[in-house]
Scaffold this active site. Structure first.
Site, PDB file in Angstrom:
ATOM      1  N   SER A 104       0.995  -1.221   0.067  1.00  0.00           N
ATOM      2  CA  SER A 104       0.272  -0.078   0.172  1.00  0.00           C
ATOM      3  C   SER A 104       0.913   1.474  -0.231  1.00  0.00           C
ATOM      4  CB  SER A 104      -0.852   0.084   0.886  1.00  0.00           C
ATOM      5  OG  SER A 104      -1.191   1.048   0.706  1.00  0.00           O
ATOM      6  N   ASP A 162      -9.036  -4.192  -6.237  1.00  0.00           N
ATOM      7  CA  ASP A 162      -8.770  -3.701  -4.812  1.00  0.00           C
ATOM      8  C   ASP A 162     -10.119  -2.085  -5.027  1.00  0.00           C
ATOM      9  OD1 ASP A 162      -7.379  -1.579  -2.715  1.00  0.00           O
ATOM     10  OD2 ASP A 162      -5.788  -2.841  -3.446  1.00  0.00           O
ATOM     11  N   HIS A 189      -7.005  -5.716  -1.804  1.00  0.00           N
ATOM     12  CA  HIS A 189      -6.373  -4.791  -1.026  1.00  0.00           C
ATOM     13  C   HIS A 189      -5.566  -5.763   0.114  1.00  0.00           C
ATOM     14  CE1 HIS A 189      -4.243  -1.178  -0.323  1.00  0.00           C
ATOM     15  NE2 HIS A 189      -4.156  -1.890   0.702  1.00  0.00           N
TER      16      HIS A 189
END
Length: 217
Positions: A104, A162, A189
């Site tokens: 991320s 995602d 995610h």
């Protein structure tokens, strides 16, 4: 069978790593840095559905609120330099590291570290990078990191579904790397650990493990 490989992991909280550490009753040292060895043991599924953790960021898009939004265009990069210093310190004190892995915003930070390595920043010594659910920073302060192609060997992994970092944002990062290995999956995610994904990870890592073995004979 893969031999030992050492990584520098950059995650945020809540993150896949947080759940894994909780499940195994481990804690992270300050700076969100963990030196780990690759083994055959891993959690069955790595998700980032942990709740109740304090929000963290490698830099803030909104310095007034000390908050970060990957989709927010900003002129702020508050926190970046201290984060880079944390990584540099970890590499000096805990290294050497074969690779650096981020998830991320951690993956977005890894891309910046790769750019700095490309520019000759000697603080960052590693052979390859693995970016999961990464993206190109929308901070105007970071535009200089995307001006030149990055030749650091890199694996880019992101999910087509995602909803935290849309796949389109991860796709924007791909052209900034020279011949990256790109793995697109149909999940969300988190770090996928299915057989198909593991095969890609192993094939990517084996190139560097063979190189290491040849150096040490």
């Amino acid at each position: 069978m893969l031999s030992c490989s050492t990584f520098l992991l950059l995650f945020l909280s809540p993150s896949p790593l947080d759940l894994y550490l909780k499940q195994n009753k481990q804690t992270k040292p300050p700076g969100f840095v963990l030196k780990t060895e690759q083994t055959d043991q891993e959690p069955e599924c790595l998700t980032n559905d942990a709740q109740g953790d304090d929000p963290r960021a490698w830099w803030f898009s909104s310095p007034q609120e000390d908050s970060f939004d990957a989709m927010e265009h900003s002129d702020s990069c508050k926190g970046l330099e201290s984060s880079l210093e944390t990584i540099a310190k970890a590499m000096t004190e805990q290294g050497p590291f074969h690779g650096i892995l981020g998830f991320s915003q951690g993956a977005a930070l890894v891309a910046i570290v790769c750019a700095l390595k490309q520019q000759g920043d000697l603080r960052f010594q590693f052979d390859f990078a693995m970016l999961f659910a990464g993206f190109k920073s929308l901070s105007s302060c970071h535009s200089l990191y995307y001006e030149k192609p990055i030749s650091v060997p890199t694996l880019l992994v992101f999910g087509e579904t995602d909803r935290v970092i849309p796949a389109a944002m991860s796709e924007e990062l791909v052209p900034h790397f020279v011949d990256p290995v790109v793995l697109r999956h149909q999940l969300g995610h988190f770090v996928p650990t299915g057989a198909a994904q593991k095969k890609v990870y192993i094939e990517f890592l084996e190139k560097f493990l063979k190189k290491e073995a040849s150096v040490h004979g």
